[in-house]
Design a protein around this motif. Sequence first.
Motif, PDB file in Angstrom:
ATOM      1  N   HIS B 297      -9.313  -8.595 -14.484  1.00  0.00           N
ATOM      2  CA  HIS B 297      -8.998  -8.826 -15.900  1.00  0.00           C
ATOM      3  C   HIS B 297      -9.282 -10.265 -16.259  1.00  0.00           C
ATOM      4  O   HIS B 297      -9.249 -11.139 -15.420  1.00  0.00           O
ATOM      5  N   GLY B 298      -9.497 -10.484 -17.515  1.00  0.00           N
ATOM      6  CA  GLY B 298      -9.695 -11.854 -17.970  1.00  0.00           C
ATOM      7  C   GLY B 298     -11.010 -12.398 -17.483  1.00  0.00           C
ATOM      8  O   GLY B 298     -11.988 -11.677 -17.319  1.00  0.00           O
ATOM      9  N   SER B 299     -11.036 -13.693 -17.198  1.00  0.00           N
ATOM     10  CA  SER B 299     -12.316 -14.306 -16.887  1.00  0.00           C
ATOM     11  C   SER B 299     -12.853 -13.768 -15.558  1.00  0.00           C
ATOM     12  O   SER B 299     -12.129 -13.677 -14.585  1.00  0.00           O
ATOM     13  N   SER B 425     -11.232   1.582  -8.044  1.00  0.00           N
ATOM     14  CA  SER B 425      -9.835   1.313  -7.712  1.00  0.00           C
ATOM     15  C   SER B 425      -9.474  -0.114  -8.091  1.00  0.00           C
ATOM     16  O   SER B 425     -10.185  -1.054  -7.773  1.00  0.00           O
ATOM     17  N   MET B 426      -8.349  -0.224  -8.784  1.00  0.00           N
ATOM     18  CA  MET B 426      -7.811  -1.539  -9.104  1.00  0.00           C
ATOM     19  C   MET B 426      -6.797  -1.884  -8.022  1.00  0.00           C
ATOM     20  O   MET B 426      -5.810  -1.175  -7.843  1.00  0.00           O
ATOM     21  N   THR B 466      -3.224 -10.417 -10.759  1.00  0.00           N
ATOM     22  CA  THR B 466      -3.208 -10.100  -9.331  1.00  0.00           C
ATOM     23  C   THR B 466      -4.134  -8.931  -9.019  1.00  0.00           C
ATOM     24  O   THR B 466      -4.179  -8.483  -7.882  1.00  0.00           O
ATOM     25  N   ILE B 467      -4.839  -8.431 -10.022  1.00  0.00           N
ATOM     26  CA  ILE B 467      -5.625  -7.216  -9.783  1.00  0.00           C
ATOM     27  C   ILE B 467      -7.090  -7.556  -9.524  1.00  0.00           C
ATOM     28  O   ILE B 467      -7.692  -8.347 -10.242  1.00  0.00           O
ATOM     29  N   PHE B 468      -7.592  -6.983  -8.480  1.00  0.00           N
ATOM     30  CA  PHE B 468      -8.991  -7.188  -8.098  1.00  0.00           C
ATOM     31  C   PHE B 468      -9.653  -5.827  -7.940  1.00  0.00           C
ATOM     32  O   PHE B 468      -8.982  -4.814  -7.796  1.00  0.00           O
ATOM     33  N   ASN B 469     -10.969  -5.821  -7.974  1.00  0.00           N
ATOM     34  CA  ASN B 469     -11.631  -4.584  -7.574  1.00  0.00           C
ATOM     35  C   ASN B 469     -12.877  -4.906  -6.756  1.00  0.00           C
ATOM     36  O   ASN B 469     -13.426  -6.001  -6.852  1.00  0.00           O
ATOM     37  N   MET B 514     -12.405  -6.404 -26.963  1.00  0.00           N
ATOM     38  CA  MET B 514     -12.717  -7.020 -28.253  1.00  0.00           C
ATOM     39  C   MET B 514     -11.471  -7.540 -28.924  1.00  0.00           C
ATOM     40  O   MET B 514     -11.460  -8.594 -29.542  1.00  0.00           O
ATOM     41  N   LEU B 515     -10.389  -6.754 -28.820  1.00  0.00           N
ATOM     42  CA  LEU B 515      -9.201  -7.124 -29.577  1.00  0.00           C
ATOM     43  C   LEU B 515      -8.363  -8.173 -28.867  1.00  0.00           C
ATOM     44  O   LEU B 515      -7.714  -8.977 -29.503  1.00  0.00           O
ATOM     45  N   PHE B 516      -8.362  -8.134 -27.555  1.00  0.00           N
ATOM     46  CA  PHE B 516      -7.391  -8.981 -26.876  1.00  0.00           C
ATOM     47  C   PHE B 516      -7.970 -10.202 -26.188  1.00  0.00           C
ATOM     48  O   PHE B 516      -7.244 -11.118 -25.875  1.00  0.00           O
ATOM     49  N   ILE B 517      -9.249 -10.187 -25.934  1.00  0.00           N
ATOM     50  CA  ILE B 517      -9.782 -11.376 -25.290  1.00  0.00           C
ATOM     51  C   ILE B 517     -10.197 -12.349 -26.359  1.00  0.00           C
ATOM     52  O   ILE B 517     -11.052 -12.068 -27.188  1.00  0.00           O
TER      53      ILE B 517
END
Lengths: 679, 712
Positions: B297-299, B425-426, B466-469, B514-517
Amino acid sequence: MIATVATRFYKLDQPDHVCWDEAHFGKYANFYINRTFFFDVHPPLGKMLIGLFGYLDGYNGSFHFDKPGDKFEDHQYMGMRIGCAVMGALLVPLSFLTVWEMTFSLPASTLSGLLILLDHGMLTLNRFILLDPPMLFFISASVYTMVKFHNQRHRPFSLPWWLWLSSIGVMLSCSVAVKFVGIFVVIFVGFRTIADLWEILGDISRPVTYTVKHFMARALCLIVIPTLLYMGIFYVHLAVLNNSGPGDGFYSSAFQVGLKGNYLHDGSTPREVAYGAILTLKNSVTSGAYLHSHDHLYPEEIGGGQQQITTYAHKDENNQWHIKRHNKMPPSWNSTKPVDFVRHGDLLRLEHFVTGRNLHAHRVLAPITIKQFQVTGYGLDGVGDTNDIWRVEIEDGEQNQVLETMVHRFRLIHYNLGCALTCTKKKLPTWGFEQDEVTCNPNKRDPNAIWNIEENIFPRLPNVSFRSYEKNFFQRFIESHVVLINGNSALKPKEGEATSKPWMWPINLRGQFFSGGKLQVYLLGNPIIWWGNLVFMVFYIILWVSVGVREKRGVVMTPREIMLQNRALSACGWLWLGWLLHYLPFWGMTRVLYFHHYFPALLFSSMMTGILLDYAMESIPLSLPQKMFNSTYISILSGALVILFYSFYLFSPLVYGLVRYADSNSTMHHLHWLSTWEF
Amino acid sequence: MLLFGVALATRFYALDQPNSIVFDELHYGRYAGLYQKQTFFFDSHPPLGKQLLALAGYLGGFQGDFKFDKIGSSYNASVPVFAMRSVPALTGSLLIPLVYMIMLQLNYSQWTAALAGFLFLFDNALLTQSHYMLMEPILLFFAMSGVLCVLKFRALERSGNAQAHSYSLRWWGWLLSGAIFLTCALCVKYVGVYSYLLGLALVGHDFWEKVLGNLSLSKKQVFGHACARFFAFFMVPLMVYVGVFYIHLSTLVNAGPHDSAMSSAFQASLEGGLSSIVRGQPLEVVHGSQVTLRHAHGSPCWLHSHAANYPVKYADKRGSSHQQQVTCYVAKDINNWWIIKRPNRTDLAVAAPLDRISHGEEVQLVHGITGRNLNSHNVAAPASPTKQEVSCYVDHNVSMPAQDVWRVEITNREEIGDVWHALESMVRLIHVNTSVALAFSGRLLPEWGHNQHEIVGDVMVNQPNTIFNVEEHRYTRNEDEKDRQLELMTTDFIPLEPVVMGFWEKFFELQIRMLFISNENVQNHMYTSSPWEWLVLTRGIAYWVSPESNAQIHLLGNIFVWYSATVALGVYCSLLIFYLLRQRRQCYDIHEEAWNQFRTTGEVLLVGYVFHFLPYFFVDHTLFLHHYLPALAFKLLLNAALVEHLYYLTRLVFAKQFFNWMCILIVLTWMSGILMVFNKFLPLSYGLGPMNASQILDLKLRETWDFIVHKP
């Protein structure tokens, strides 16, 4: 009442160390007691009260309040805590009385009082040395006086009418003087006043002058008196704090002159600036620093080779600049030629006094802000090129106006590039000794591009004491507000910092640690109350719409139903508005937000829940057979009470401090209803 | 008609001049080009406007080969400038007949309607905006059409035999087209939502008053009406909105410049780019898998390590473990490869039977190039001292044992299942010894860490950071370490089959991003302005400047029009308050008909203005003058409406014909004044040249207008 006192004061001396923002507000109380000047983003009343509580208790301001977790040891901190707790405790009777005045229903008022009483968040927040207890008190008192005044409407211009009206004004100005969020309650009262006036205007039996009379009375008590009182509070604030302290740097040079012990207090310089003088230039924004240079070059890889220009917050002989016309050397100090003053629009050079380099800018990217140009020290002993020429532009200056020390704010525009000398407030890396970057900014309107002259050494002109620049109260009053507002909007969340978002608040998603260590205190609302509030808010909307629809469709209702509905709807409508006013604006705020900002809104929603719960208890049995009437009523009431008290008992360790257990099977573990609660 | 003709003329005049990139054409033109190439891009605005531009470009024969590099660079022959600019020019011209009809619909005379059209026509800002590939004219066109349809619908509702009209073809037509147009406005730019809300409010208000309050209708009929409106204003917009995105996503199937803003799975579903790398890679992560782990998530960045240790002491004098750095690196790199292994096994090559890793199992992660294990321990992290350091374990013989076992937690196992899948898988990696989660902290490491992102162990397990994939994935073939490294360096995979991602999944992911970043803002831009400044036109925006002379395009309203509209707004509000107060005292100064007209004007135009203007006081991002244009449109209409109302008042107060003529004369003078100002600033709207410095400075009526003077 007794319960209030009991809950508020139980174990008040625990934890015996500094908790969370006590570190700030305790410190501010010290400053009042020691009369040293400081800067904080909130208006002064709350801190003055805390200081007063401490003073009355015999606290001498000697404890440092360095950081959360410091032990108080034998300092008299209880006075401040008790003062805050008293103000917090008064919230319960106030909300009881407010709802009473709104509905005249004893169960509704009692329930509202209980909801405030049994909320852990309110309880925790009101037990410490914080601004929130006084602020919540004043907000709540404003609302109470407002409804009380509203109920005096049938005997206008009587003595109680005047008394209550003016007390609204007093409470309003106090709310704003504690924290600026008090402005929302002012708007709330404003709406109510407009509605009242609208009612009065609609009474055709009275002449218009009668309305005008009402309007004038309100204008006097709700605008004139509060404004005067608010200014009075600032007057006391500025009069008490007359010693130089850590807050000096946030204010302008002229402001600092008035502070005892500040180096500007006793200094003196010539008033006008003339060519040949030695100057120090200060960036005119909040906590601006001095234009500085030193005998070090920019590193090679960023367009080096020339001397660094920075800003530096401390006094230093490297801050001194020699001012010259762009095309000729100024006469020496002992010449007898007429003094040549610096005027608006003049072209000039600034030579760094110690190293003899000229302030210079050129088409090279600045070291950090790469959209702007680099500013360097260039030339040898004052001989440089045309890139050393700057035009001085006094703010709102006129042709031929002479530049004056301190009084004038000006820009330096680069002659060739047309850009303005700016301090970007970004720290240079170690090669620049972590001083702030100075650039030439093509955007000439940048507020960081404004400078003023602080020191002005020129023996040929008579020295004037700095005291003559001292600002009067109104100028100081206005400047403190500008600084406060800038300070508030500058409180941006840091990169990567977990911030609290407004949507998290009503659902009680995440609390706030007050005290870590062995005895934990965690600010968290009573989930039953908070979630209940949400349910009842939705309930209100449904009720409002359904009543509206029924009215439109001409459904006939019994008088009792109508009475109940009107009572609940009108009171709750105002409380809903109050909640919205105290909650919605936070969505638009860019400053850093905390969980405790929600508590004023919570006051309103809790009162509303009390009223609606009462309405539900009264109206649900109406639809049931007569004989079940009483039993249903009692069972709902007792059910609600039991749940409230039990939930309070369940979570109360959060408030009074829970002893930390290392293993996850501690007694508190089962209270983790939401995984986001961090205790 | 005449007005429309003039509108077309002004809007299309010299449309392909200047033949170079003007302002935001930089973005929109580029996006239109990417549509031609069917290349995916990410933009925080919805796609409809860009699709229209792209369509025009396609019809004009645009191949998308032009590189939109910077404002001012000239177009070559492959760009059909005229065709692409004709979209905003056409919609911008259509605005004039639209406002004419809106004014008629609000019961104003033809003269007033023409006046409204006149104001729109001779406003320089609207002209400039309609002249280049920009979104506002398209947005305004849809919004105004929507408002017009809703007004037509209202007229049906309010007419004498509303009953008879209900559910008629016209009734449905106006209702549905209103909803569709308003949704289109929303699909051009999200600010269109305010127009939509205005439409919704008008329809809702009428429903409340006319349908609900109409006691002759039965409950069933009322319910029917409610359903019809709900369908038109909720279901239809939803379909339109989704449809626009369906076209968007089904057109853009190739990987492009903004891929990394999206999740791995999303990227893999695009042609080329990531999909060419991950295609054919094994799905299930097993003992011996070589993987790159992406911060989900995020950058976007990838778990990374390199042969450099944490410094013994940091700048703030805290100590570190001096073990090998672990970071999150924003670029693809050979050092992003990790090998997943079971703690109890020593061999690494993958062999049948596959030893699959599932949720809850413990693994070690071996850094591919350096061969060290991912490790964490109770040492403060370099940039976030409250969190725990993560390192690649180096045994310094300082009784600091390796703590390198991690538990795999798959957060979306309801959808994916318990077995760890690449891409899908996240995963959260929980450190077994200390129960912290491997996390991206958002801070940058200083120079010693090559300014890469910091990776920490965070007690707060339950957070998106903390989530990676697993992104790239392959099985280890070689036991020998040297060979393994060689394998990492050289292998390329042969594509087998593409990853398929359903439309809905892609749609929701795109929506959320689009909405949250928050897209990065142009901070400190020279031409930003604040909402208060819009009222008095303090600042314009420099759009383009000719390299040869001082000829330039500068977005600036017709100052005469803007000022009179602002004054009109004030006059309207004062009149409104005055009338309301007087009526409260049972004094009715004007005829009921006039009052109704005045009130309806307020309901539509004033409310519309407030809806489009007020929200800007609460937004956080950088604002420009062109954000004001939708609100301005309503303000101009209000201005025209007010003129007629004032005319009505003069007739009411003064009986003499003389004053009427006076009134008309004043209006005519005012209009000619507008024409003069319009003409004076015309060169700035079209970028006509050549101009010299004094000509430019002559136009500088206000000190705060920053025109560019770079030539004498």
